[in-house]
Scaffold this motif. Structure first.
Motif, PDB file in Angstrom:
ATOM      1  N   UNK A 135       0.826  -1.208   0.000  1.00 50.56           N
ATOM      2  CA  UNK A 135       0.000   0.000   0.000  1.00 50.56           C
ATOM      3  C   UNK A 135       0.859   1.256   0.000  1.00 50.56           C
ATOM      4  N   UNK A 136       1.981   1.213   0.731  1.00 47.61           N
ATOM      5  CA  UNK A 136       2.889   2.352   0.796  1.00 47.61           C
ATOM      6  C   UNK A 136       3.456   2.667  -0.595  1.00 47.61           C
ATOM      7  N   UNK A 137       3.990   1.649  -1.265  1.00 42.68           N
ATOM      8  CA  UNK A 137       4.583   1.836  -2.588  1.00 42.68           C
ATOM      9  C   UNK A 137       3.511   2.218  -3.608  1.00 42.68           C
ATOM     10  N   UNK A 138       2.320   1.601  -3.458  1.00 40.24           N
ATOM     11  CA  UNK A 138       1.236   1.944  -4.381  1.00 40.24           C
ATOM     12  C   UNK A 138       0.836   3.407  -4.226  1.00 40.24           C
ATOM     13  N   UNK A 139       0.743   3.866  -2.979  1.00 42.65           N
ATOM     14  CA  UNK A 139       0.416   5.275  -2.744  1.00 42.65           C
ATOM     15  C   UNK A 139       1.462   6.201  -3.338  1.00 42.65           C
ATOM     16  N   UNK A 140       2.727   5.845  -3.129  1.00 48.51           N
ATOM     17  CA  UNK A 140       3.809   6.653  -3.698  1.00 48.51           C
ATOM     18  C   UNK A 140       3.740   6.636  -5.226  1.00 48.51           C
ATOM     19  N   UNK A 141       3.503   5.432  -5.800  1.00 51.47           N
ATOM     20  CA  UNK A 141       3.475   5.285  -7.252  1.00 51.47           C
ATOM     21  C   UNK A 141       2.342   6.103  -7.872  1.00 51.47           C
ATOM     22  N   UNK A 142       1.166   6.081  -7.250  1.00 48.93           N
ATOM     23  CA  UNK A 142       0.027   6.847  -7.769  1.00 48.93           C
ATOM     24  C   UNK A 142       0.331   8.343  -7.734  1.00 48.93           C
ATOM     25  N   UNK A 143       0.866   8.789  -6.584  1.00 47.76           N
ATOM     26  CA  UNK A 143       1.184  10.217  -6.456  1.00 47.76           C
ATOM     27  C   UNK A 143       2.272  10.640  -7.441  1.00 47.76           C
ATOM     28  N   UNK A 144       3.293   9.814  -7.568  1.00 48.05           N
ATOM     29  CA  UNK A 144       4.415  10.163  -8.456  1.00 48.05           C
ATOM     30  C   UNK A 144       3.975  10.118  -9.916  1.00 48.05           C
ATOM     31  N   UNK A 145       3.153   9.141 -10.268  1.00 51.76           N
ATOM     32  CA  UNK A 145       2.675   9.057 -11.648  1.00 51.76           C
ATOM     33  C   UNK A 145       1.782  10.236 -11.998  1.00 51.76           C
ATOM     34  N   UNK A 146       1.056  10.761 -10.993  1.00 53.90           N
ATOM     35  CA  UNK A 146       0.181  11.904 -11.230  1.00 53.90           C
ATOM     36  C   UNK A 146       0.965  13.169 -11.553  1.00 53.90           C
ATOM     37  N   UNK A 147       2.259  13.175 -11.208  1.00 49.55           N
ATOM     38  CA  UNK A 147       3.114  14.332 -11.508  1.00 49.55           C
ATOM     39  C   UNK A 147       3.666  14.302 -12.939  1.00 49.55           C
ATOM     40  N   UNK A 148       3.267  13.290 -13.693  1.00 49.99           N
ATOM     41  CA  UNK A 148       3.723  13.125 -15.076  1.00 49.99           C
ATOM     42  C   UNK A 148       5.246  13.170 -15.194  1.00 49.99           C
TER      43      UNK A 148
END
Length: 575
Positions: A43-56
Motif C-alpha cells: 500500500x505504501x509503494x502503491x500510494x507513492x506510485x500513484x502520487x508520483x505518476x500523477x506528476x507526469x
C-alpha cells in the motif's frame, strides 16, 4: 488476565508444548509479521506510485522501481500468508494431535475414577469443546497477540525515523488500540463468555442424560417436558451468542473509528511534514495508505484477547485430569490400603450431610453402606475417592491423606456405578480402558473372568464387535459385566460399587452381584445399595441416617438383632 497467567504458570498442557516447539511458534509469528509488513509496504509503494505518476514524470524509469516493488510486495504478501498458514496450522495440528492422544490416555487409564467426578456430558464437553478452545487459543489469541506486539514495536520505530513527536502520537494511539481496548473488551465480555460456556456444558450434559434416560422420559409421558427443557437451554445459549456477536460488532466499530482518527491525523501530520518538498509530497498518500493493512492485525489482537476467558475453564478442567504417566504409579508403593475415616464431617449449603463419621475398612474387607436417599451414602463415596474434601476430620488410605494421593488414586480406587462408561468402539478397546498397556490376552482374560465369554463367542465379530454409544446394543447386565472386566484389568485394590445393579431386574441383579463378589474376592469392596440382594456377600453392613451410622454389624447378626434389617429383607423378598 491474572487467572490465565496463574493457570499457565502451573499448566501441564500448553506450556510444555510451547517449550518443546518454540521454533514453530517463532516462525509462525515472524511470517505473520512479514505478511503484514508486505501488505503495508504494498500500500505504501502503491500510494507513492500513484502520487508520483500523477506528476507526469519525464521518464518512465523514474517510477520503474516503485512498479517493480509493487509487484514484489504484491507477490510476497500471499506467499508469506500461505507459508504462515502452513506453519501455524501444522504447529496447531501437532498440538491438537498430541493433546487428543494424551486426553484419551488420561480418560482411558482412569475412566472409572473420572466417571465418578464427571457426568457423561461433562466428559463429552472435555473431548469436543476444551481441546478446540485450546486450538483457538493459539490461532486466535497467542499468534495474533505475538504478531501485534511486534507490529507495535516495528511501527513505532518506523514512524520515529520520520518525526519523534509523530511517533509519540502513534504510541498513544497504538496503546489505546492494542492494550486499553483489548483489556476493557476482555473484562466486559468475561461474564458473557462464562455464561456461554456454562450453557454449552449444560447442553452437553442434559442432552446426553436425556438420551441415556430416554426410555424413562417416554414411559413417564414427559416427552414434551424434555423438548421444552432442551429448547429453553438452546434459546438461552442462542441469545448469549447473539449478545456476544453484537458486542464484537461494536468493539470492531470502535476500532474502525480509532483507525479513522489515526488515518486523518496521519494525513495531516505527514502533509505538514512533507508539504514543502516537491518530491517528498508523494509520501503523503504512501504513509496514509500503509495504515489500512494494519486494521486486520488490530482487530485480530482485540478479538483474541476478548475471547481469552473462553480458555480459562478449558485449561483448568484439563489440568484437573490425572496425567497418564502419573496414573501408572505402582500401587506397591502403598503396602497398606486400609481406608480410615476419622471424625469426618461434610456440609452442603450449611446442611450437614456427613456428621462426625468414623469408619475403618481393612484390606480385602467387604462392606455395604445402606440408607435412604439423601442419607449421605454417595457423599461418603465421593469423600473416599477425594472428589470432595471434608469440612473437618481426616480420610486416609494406608495412613496417607487421600488429598495427597490424587495422582495415585486411579491405581488405588476403582469405581463401578449404575451407568456403565462405554464408548462406540470395539469390545476390546472398551475393556482395555482399565489399563491401556494391557495386552489382548490380558483383556480377553478379564472378559472371560466376568462370565462374558459365551456372549463373545456368539457374536460374529467377537471381540471386535462395536459397542455402540453407551453400550446400547447390550443389556444392562452385560454392560455392567464389561465395566467389571475393565475394573479387573485396572487391578485397583479398592473397589467402590455405587449401586451398580439399581436398574437391573432382580434375577439379573443377583447374577451380576454374584459375579462381582466372586471375581473381586481378593479386593476391598465398599458397596452402596438400596437393596439387600447379595447382602450376605459382605462382611459388615452400615446404615446411614442423617449423616451418621445408626447400625453397624455383620448381616448374620443383624438378621437376629435388628427389626429394621428384617423388615428390609422382607421387602426385598429375601429369607
Amino acid at each position: 488476565m491474572n487467572k490465565i497467567k496463574h493457570l499457565l504458570a502451573r499448566d501441564q498442557w500448553i506450556v510444555p508444548f510451547l517449550k518443546t516447539q518454540k521454533s514453530g511458534f517463532f516462525w509462525s509469528i515472524l511470517l505473520n509479521l512479514l505478511t503484514i509488513v508486505a501488505a503495508s509496504a504494498l500500500m505504501f509503494v502503491s500510494g507513492y506510485l500513484i502520487s508520483r505518476a500523477a506528476q507526469r514524470p519525464d521518464n518512465i524509469l523514474l517510477i520503474y522501481v516503485p512498479i517493480v516493488l509493487t509487484r514484489a510486495f504484491g507477490i510476497a504478501r500471499p506467499i508469506f500468508r500461505y507459508a504462515q498458514r502452513l506453519v501455524s496450522h501444522n504447529w496447531v495440528l501437532r498440538f491438537v494431535s498430541k493433546s487428543r492422544q494424551r486426553l484419551y490416555e488420561s480418560v482411558a487409564s482412569t475412566a472409572s475414577s473420572i466417571r465418578g467426578r464427571f457426568q457423561t456430558g461433562k466428559v463429552l464437553s472435555l473431548l469436543a469443546d476444551d481441546l478446540d478452545q485450546l486450538q483457538n487459543l493459539y490461532l486466535r489469541t497467542l499468534f495474533p497477540l505475538g504478531t501485534g506486539l511486534l507490529v507495535y514495536l516495528f511501527v513505532s520505530v518506523a514512524v520515529g525515523t520520520v518525526n519523534w513527536l509523530f511517533m509519540l502520537w502513534w504510541l498513544v494511539m497504538l496503546t489505546i488500540i492494542m492494550i486499553i481496548v483489548p483489556t476493557m473488551s476482555f473484562l466486559m465480555n468475561r461474564a458473557r463468555v462464562h455464561k456461554q460456556k456454562q450453557l454449552q456444558s449444560q447442553l452437553y450434559t442434559d442432552a446426553t442424560d436425556a438420551v441415556l434416560g430416554l426410555q424413562d422420559w417416554v414411559l413417564s409421558g414427559r416427552q414434551k417436558d424434555l423438548v421444552a427443557q432442551q429448547g429453553y437451554i438452546m434459546a438461552n445459549l442462542a441469545r448469549t451468542k447473539n449478545a456476544g456477536m453484537a458486542f464484537g460488532w461494536w468493539r470492531d466499530f470502535v476500532l474502525q473509528m480509532l483507525v479513522l482518527i489515526l488515518v486523518i491525523t496521519t494525513l495531516i501530520c505527514v502533509g505538514w511534514q512533507f508539504k514543502s518538498n516537491h518530491m517528498a509530497v508523494n509520501f503523503i498518500a504512501a504513509f496514509t495508505l500503509a495504515i489500512f493493512p494494519l486494521v486486520d492485525d488490530f482487530i485480530g489482537v482485540n478479538q483474541g484477547v476478548s475471547e481469552a476467558s473462553f480458555y480459562e475453564d478449558s485449561i483448568e478442567r484439563l489440568n484437573t485430569l490425572p496425567r497418564p504417566e502419573a496414573s501408572q504409579i505402582e500401587t506397591g508403593k502403598l503396602n497398606d490400603t486400609t481406608v480410615i475415616l476419622n471424625h469426618v464431617t461434610f456440609k452442603y449449603d450449611n446442611k450437614k450431610i456427613i456428621d462426625e463419621v468414623d469408619l475403618v475398612v481393612h484390606p480385602g474387607e467387604k462392606i455395604a453402606l445402606l440408607g435412604r436417599s439423601g442419607s449421605g451414602k454417595t457423599t461418603l463415596l465421593k469423600l473416599i475417592a477425594a472428589d470432595i474434601a471434608p469440612l473437618s476430620g481426616s480420610i486416609t488410605i494406608g495412613n496417607q491423606p487421600v488429598s495427597q494421593l490424587q495422582q495415585q488414586l486411579s491405581t488405588l480406587v476403582a469405581v463401578l456405578d449404575q451407568q456403565s462408561y462405554l464408548f462406540n468402539t470395539s469390545i476390546l478397546n472398551n475393556v482395555r480402558m482399565g489399563n491401556i498397556k494391557a495386552t489382548d490376552d490380558q483383556v480377553k482374560l478379564a472378559i472371560k473372568q466376568t462370565g462374558l465369554q459365551p456372549l463373545i463367542d456368539s457374536l460374529p465379530n467377537g471381540y471386535e464387535t462395536q459397542m455402540q454409544e453407551a453400550g446400547a446394543r447390550f443389556s444392562g447386565g452385560e454392560q455392567q459385566r464389561f465395566a467389571l472386566a475393565r475394573i479387573l484389568l485396572q487391578d485397583a485394590p479398592i473397589v467402590i460399587l455405587d449401586e451398580p445393579t439399581v436398574s437391573l431386574d432382580p434375577k439379573t441383579e443377583y447374577e451380576v452381584l454374584t459375579q462381582i463378589f466372586k471375581v473381586l474376592q481378593d479386593r476391598t469392596i465398599i458397596w452402596v445399595t438400596h437393596h439387600l440382594t447379595g447382602i450376605d456377600y459382605v462382611d459388615k453392613a452400615y446404615f446411614l441416617e442423617n449423616g451418621r451410622f445408626v447400625l453397624a454389624d455383620t448381616p448374620k447378626n443383624l438378621r437376629k438383632t435388628s427389626a429394621h434389617f428384617q423388615q428390609l429383607l422382607a421387602m426385598d423378598g429375601i429369607n
